[in-house]
Design a protein around this motif. Structure first.
Motif, PDB file in Angstrom:
ATOM      1  N   THR A  24      30.105 -32.558  36.551  1.00 52.07           N
ATOM      2  CA  THR A  24      30.432 -31.208  36.086  1.00 52.07           C
ATOM      3  C   THR A  24      30.928 -30.352  37.252  1.00 52.07           C
ATOM      4  O   THR A  24      31.861 -29.554  37.101  1.00 52.07           O
ATOM      5  N   ALA A  25      30.325 -30.544  38.425  1.00 55.15           N
ATOM      6  CA  ALA A  25      30.733 -29.778  39.606  1.00 55.15           C
ATOM      7  C   ALA A  25      32.129 -30.161  40.097  1.00 55.15           C
ATOM      8  O   ALA A  25      32.744 -29.414  40.868  1.00 55.15           O
ATOM      9  N   SER A  26      32.649 -31.314  39.660  1.00 51.61           N
ATOM     10  CA  SER A  26      34.000 -31.708  40.062  1.00 51.61           C
ATOM     11  C   SER A  26      35.072 -31.091  39.159  1.00 51.61           C
ATOM     12  O   SER A  26      36.273 -31.279  39.406  1.00 51.61           O
ATOM     13  N   THR A  27      34.653 -30.342  38.135  1.00 53.79           N
ATOM     14  CA  THR A  27      35.601 -29.737  37.190  1.00 53.79           C
ATOM     15  C   THR A  27      36.641 -28.835  37.857  1.00 53.79           C
ATOM     16  O   THR A  27      37.785 -28.762  37.386  1.00 53.79           O
ATOM     17  N   PRO A  28      36.315 -28.101  38.954  1.00 50.80           N
ATOM     18  CA  PRO A  28      37.343 -27.261  39.584  1.00 50.80           C
ATOM     19  C   PRO A  28      38.622 -27.995  39.950  1.00 50.80           C
ATOM     20  O   PRO A  28      39.681 -27.361  40.083  1.00 50.80           O
ATOM     21  N   LEU A  29      38.582 -29.311  40.097  1.00 53.80           N
ATOM     22  CA  LEU A  29      39.806 -30.060  40.363  1.00 53.80           C
ATOM     23  C   LEU A  29      40.831 -29.832  39.255  1.00 53.80           C
ATOM     24  O   LEU A  29      42.034 -29.729  39.513  1.00 53.80           O
ATOM     25  N   SER A  30      40.343 -29.743  38.016  1.00 52.76           N
ATOM     26  CA  SER A  30      41.257 -29.569  36.884  1.00 52.76           C
ATOM     27  C   SER A  30      41.917 -28.196  36.909  1.00 52.76           C
ATOM     28  O   SER A  30      43.044 -28.037  36.425  1.00 52.76           O
ATOM     29  N   PHE A  31      41.240 -27.197  37.471  1.00 54.35           N
ATOM     30  CA  PHE A  31      41.826 -25.865  37.606  1.00 54.35           C
ATOM     31  C   PHE A  31      42.849 -25.834  38.744  1.00 54.35           C
ATOM     32  O   PHE A  31      43.962 -25.326  38.588  1.00 54.35           O
ATOM     33  N   GLU A  32      42.447 -26.374  39.892  1.00 50.99           N
ATOM     34  CA  GLU A  32      43.268 -26.232  41.095  1.00 50.99           C
ATOM     35  C   GLU A  32      44.582 -26.996  40.997  1.00 50.99           C
ATOM     36  O   GLU A  32      45.586 -26.598  41.598  1.00 50.99           O
ATOM     37  N   LEU A  33      44.609 -28.097  40.262  1.00 54.69           N
ATOM     38  CA  LEU A  33      45.821 -28.906  40.158  1.00 54.69           C
ATOM     39  C   LEU A  33      46.733 -28.454  39.023  1.00 54.69           C
ATOM     40  O   LEU A  33      47.826 -29.012  38.848  1.00 54.69           O
ATOM     41  N   ALA A  34      46.309 -27.462  38.243  1.00 55.18           N
ATOM     42  CA  ALA A  34      47.101 -26.999  37.103  1.00 55.18           C
ATOM     43  C   ALA A  34      47.932 -25.777  37.485  1.00 55.18           C
ATOM     44  O   ALA A  34      47.424 -24.859  38.135  1.00 55.18           O
ATOM     45  N   PRO A  35      49.199 -25.735  37.079  1.00 53.00           N
ATOM     46  CA  PRO A  35      50.002 -24.511  37.283  1.00 53.00           C
ATOM     47  C   PRO A  35      49.376 -23.352  36.519  1.00 53.00           C
ATOM     48  O   PRO A  35      48.924 -23.528  35.384  1.00 53.00           O
ATOM     49  N   LYS A  36      49.340 -22.193  37.128  1.00 51.72           N
ATOM     50  CA  LYS A  36      48.675 -21.051  36.508  1.00 51.72           C
ATOM     51  C   LYS A  36      49.285 -20.691  35.163  1.00 51.72           C
ATOM     52  O   LYS A  36      48.588 -20.305  34.225  1.00 51.72           O
ATOM     53  N   GLU A  37      50.625 -20.815  35.052  1.00 50.51           N
ATOM     54  CA  GLU A  37      51.278 -20.420  33.809  1.00 50.51           C
ATOM     55  C   GLU A  37      51.057 -21.437  32.685  1.00 50.51           C
ATOM     56  O   GLU A  37      51.348 -21.152  31.523  1.00 50.51           O
ATOM     57  N   SER A  38      50.557 -22.632  33.024  1.00 51.45           N
ATOM     58  CA  SER A  38      50.333 -23.680  32.014  1.00 51.45           C
ATOM     59  C   SER A  38      48.866 -24.109  31.998  1.00 51.45           C
ATOM     60  O   SER A  38      48.546 -25.252  31.672  1.00 51.45           O
ATOM     61  N   LEU A  39      47.971 -23.191  32.343  1.00 51.68           N
ATOM     62  CA  LEU A  39      46.561 -23.546  32.489  1.00 51.68           C
ATOM     63  C   LEU A  39      45.971 -24.082  31.182  1.00 51.68           C
ATOM     64  O   LEU A  39      45.235 -25.075  31.181  1.00 51.68           O
ATOM     65  N   GLY A  40      46.297 -23.444  30.063  1.00 51.11           N
ATOM     66  CA  GLY A  40      45.760 -23.889  28.783  1.00 51.11           C
ATOM     67  C   GLY A  40      46.201 -25.298  28.439  1.00 51.11           C
ATOM     68  O   GLY A  40      45.403 -26.125  27.988  1.00 51.11           O
ATOM     69  N   GLN A  41      47.487 -25.588  28.644  1.00 49.05           N
ATOM     70  CA  GLN A  41      48.016 -26.910  28.351  1.00 49.05           C
ATOM     71  C   GLN A  41      47.353 -27.970  29.232  1.00 49.05           C
ATOM     72  O   GLN A  41      46.939 -29.032  28.746  1.00 49.05           O
ATOM     73  N   TYR A  42      47.246 -27.703  30.513  1.00 47.47           N
ATOM     74  CA  TYR A  42      46.670 -28.678  31.437  1.00 47.47           C
ATOM     75  C   TYR A  42      45.174 -28.894  31.179  1.00 47.47           C
ATOM     76  O   TYR A  42      44.704 -30.042  31.176  1.00 47.47           O
ATOM     77  N   LEU A  43      44.426 -27.828  30.974  1.00 45.44           N
ATOM     78  CA  LEU A  43      42.996 -27.985  30.729  1.00 45.44           C
ATOM     79  C   LEU A  43      42.730 -28.675  29.393  1.00 45.44           C
ATOM     80  O   LEU A  43      41.768 -29.439  29.265  1.00 45.44           O
ATOM     81  N   SER A  44      43.575 -28.419  28.405  1.00 42.22           N
ATOM     82  CA  SER A  44      43.434 -29.126  27.128  1.00 42.22           C
ATOM     83  C   SER A  44      43.720 -30.607  27.306  1.00 42.22           C
ATOM     84  O   SER A  44      43.053 -31.454  26.698  1.00 42.22           O
ATOM     85  N   PHE A  45      44.700 -30.924  28.143  1.00 41.44           N
ATOM     86  CA  PHE A  45      44.980 -32.329  28.432  1.00 41.44           C
ATOM     87  C   PHE A  45      43.803 -32.968  29.169  1.00 41.44           C
ATOM     88  O   PHE A  45      43.384 -34.089  28.848  1.00 41.44           O
ATOM     89  N   TYR A  46      43.261 -32.256  30.155  1.00 41.78           N
ATOM     90  CA  TYR A  46      42.100 -32.761  30.893  1.00 41.78           C
ATOM     91  C   TYR A  46      40.930 -33.021  29.952  1.00 41.78           C
ATOM     92  O   TYR A  46      40.205 -34.015  30.090  1.00 41.78           O
ATOM     93  N   ASN A  47      40.775 -32.164  28.956  1.00 45.49           N
ATOM     94  CA  ASN A  47      39.684 -32.315  27.995  1.00 45.49           C
ATOM     95  C   ASN A  47      39.862 -33.545  27.109  1.00 45.49           C
ATOM     96  O   ASN A  47      38.916 -33.973  26.450  1.00 45.49           O
TER      97      ASN A  47
END
Length: 419
Positions: A339-362
């Motif tokens: 769970t603590a490694s989750t910030p990787l999914s934020f940092e590697l995602a473009p800010k303007e596409s955060l929803g798309q990237y985090l949904s893909f990560y999920n």
């Protein structure tokens, strides 16, 4: 006299409780999770005993829902980037409220199956959109703290909801089962109302988002690093399948541990996770630290799998339980570290596409929910030690992947340069 208020002030500062957005997010998560706790503990009994559907049919409907979620959740994330994460999260809460409420009228199987697809898709899509909202509101270590605090709040609320579900389960009352379903539906309305009070900054207006949606923007499918951490997330979520599906069967059928040991182990997991998640998240808040958290999480889950395997060969009941306790401590450590490694999914995602990237990560978690029960549960219970070691080794290897791929990433090297 002043120790209590001073301690509370310190805790409030660490957890950012003085911030309005933190309080609203935690209240929303608590409402959501309390209803989920009630429904999770009673849903199978409600659909089989009250509605009269057989267990196989219920399983088919839930599997169809998971498949719909796997296909649709990335599209929902892309839509959230266009219309706004806050609006999307509120919409998902309303859909969940309506869907769960309509379960009260779903006396025909076809309607139940349709609703299962709708609510499961909304359920599986919501965490990523919720994380997108947090990503818009918080940065870096603040985000790590709020993720840990949210995790703790959710666990506590689910436990309370599960306890509240004891009444319908013990009495078998149809009316109480239906009240539980209604409470779950109402919990999403409460969560939506709380989120509506947030002021969430968006990187672009809706009009700009529509223009961007017609263009070919960045996609996680074309980012090998993001594909890798998404697969790793799916493999890592094996710990959740073990906890929710394998452990009850393993403890009661494959070990000599007393059966009441199962509830003891689950309670230990909940207590340890609630106590440890915030400190662990804060300790591994940086990009490089999150890479190390994934490595350590894989090692901890491997140790847990090794201990679970050993517990099946111990003939003394108390000794078997003692080994299982060791396994659960390692299991919970792995859970918290991943769970603590989750910030990787934020940092590697473009800010303007955060929803798309985090949904893909999920999708890693959604995929685990879809295939994990088939690939893991029966083989583990039937074959024991060899499969435990194979699964532990797979999670261990997956934990090393982010570190191997990203240890020279600019975000990691810049942190080392600062130090």
């Amino acid at each position: 006299m002043s120790a209590g208020p001073a301690l509370w002030a310190r805790l409030s500062s660490v957890l950012m409780l003085e911030r309005r957005e933190t309080r609203l997010l935690l209240a929303s998560a608590t409402a959501d999770s309390f209803g989920t706790g009630i429904f999770t503990a009673t849903s199978v009994l409600f659909f089989t005993h009250v509605r009269g559907f057989d267990i196989t049919s219920v399983g088919v409907a839930i599997s169809l829902g998971s498949l719909c979620a796997f296909v649709l959740s990335p599209r929902i994330g892309r839509l959230a980037d266009r219309v706004g994460a806050k609006k999307s999260l509120i919409t998902l809460f309303v859909i969940r409220a309506a869907g769960y409420g309509l379960y009260l009228l779903a006396t025909q199987y076809w309607l139940f199956a349709v609703l299962a697809c709708v609510v499961t898709t909304a359920d599986r899509s919501s965490p990523a959109i919720n994380m997108t909202v947090m990503g818009r509101l918080f940065e870096d270590k603040e985000r790590a703290t709020i993720l840990g605090t949210m995790y703790t709040a959710r666990n506590g609320a689910i436990v309370l909801g599960s306890l509240a579900a004891t009444l319908p389960v013990v009495t078998g009352s149809t009316s109480l089962y239906m009240v539980g379903v209604a409470i779950n539906a109402a919990s999403f309305i409460a969560a939506a109302m709380l989120v509506a009070r947030l002021e969430v900054p968006e990187p672009a207006t809706a009009a700009d988002g529509e223009k961007r949606g017609r263009q070919r923007g960045p996609s996680p499918l074309r980012d090998p690093r993001y594909l890798a951490i998404t697969v790793v997330n799916g493999v890592a979520m094996t710990h959740n399948t073990i906890l929710s599906l394998v452990l009850p069967l393993w403890v009661t059928e494959a070990t000599h541990s007393p059966h009441w040991g199962l509830t003891t182990l689950l309670a230990l997991n909940g207590a340890l996770a609630m106590a440890a998640q915030v400190p662990v998240n804060r300790r591994f808040a940086d990009f490089g630290a999150a890479l190390r958290a994934a490595v350590l999480g894989g090692a901890a889950v491997f140790a847990a799998c090794l201990a679970y395997a050993v517990s099946g060969s111990v003939t003394q009941g108390w000794a078997a339980l003692a080994v299982l306790v060791v396994a659960m401590i390692a299991h919970t450590a792995g859970e918290c570290l991943f769970t603590a490694s989750t910030p990787l999914s934020f940092e590697l995602a473009p800010k303007e596409s955060l929803g798309q990237y985090l949904s893909f990560y999920n999708l890693g978690r959604v995929g685990q929910d879809l295939v994990g029960p088939v690939l893991i549960v029966a083989p583990l219970v039937e074959h024991g030690t060899p499969v435990w070691l194979l699964i532990g080794a797979a999670v261990l290897a997956a934990g090393f992947v982010p570190w191997a791929l990203l240890r020279r990433h600019t975000l990691a090297t810049s942190e080392r340069a600062v130090v």
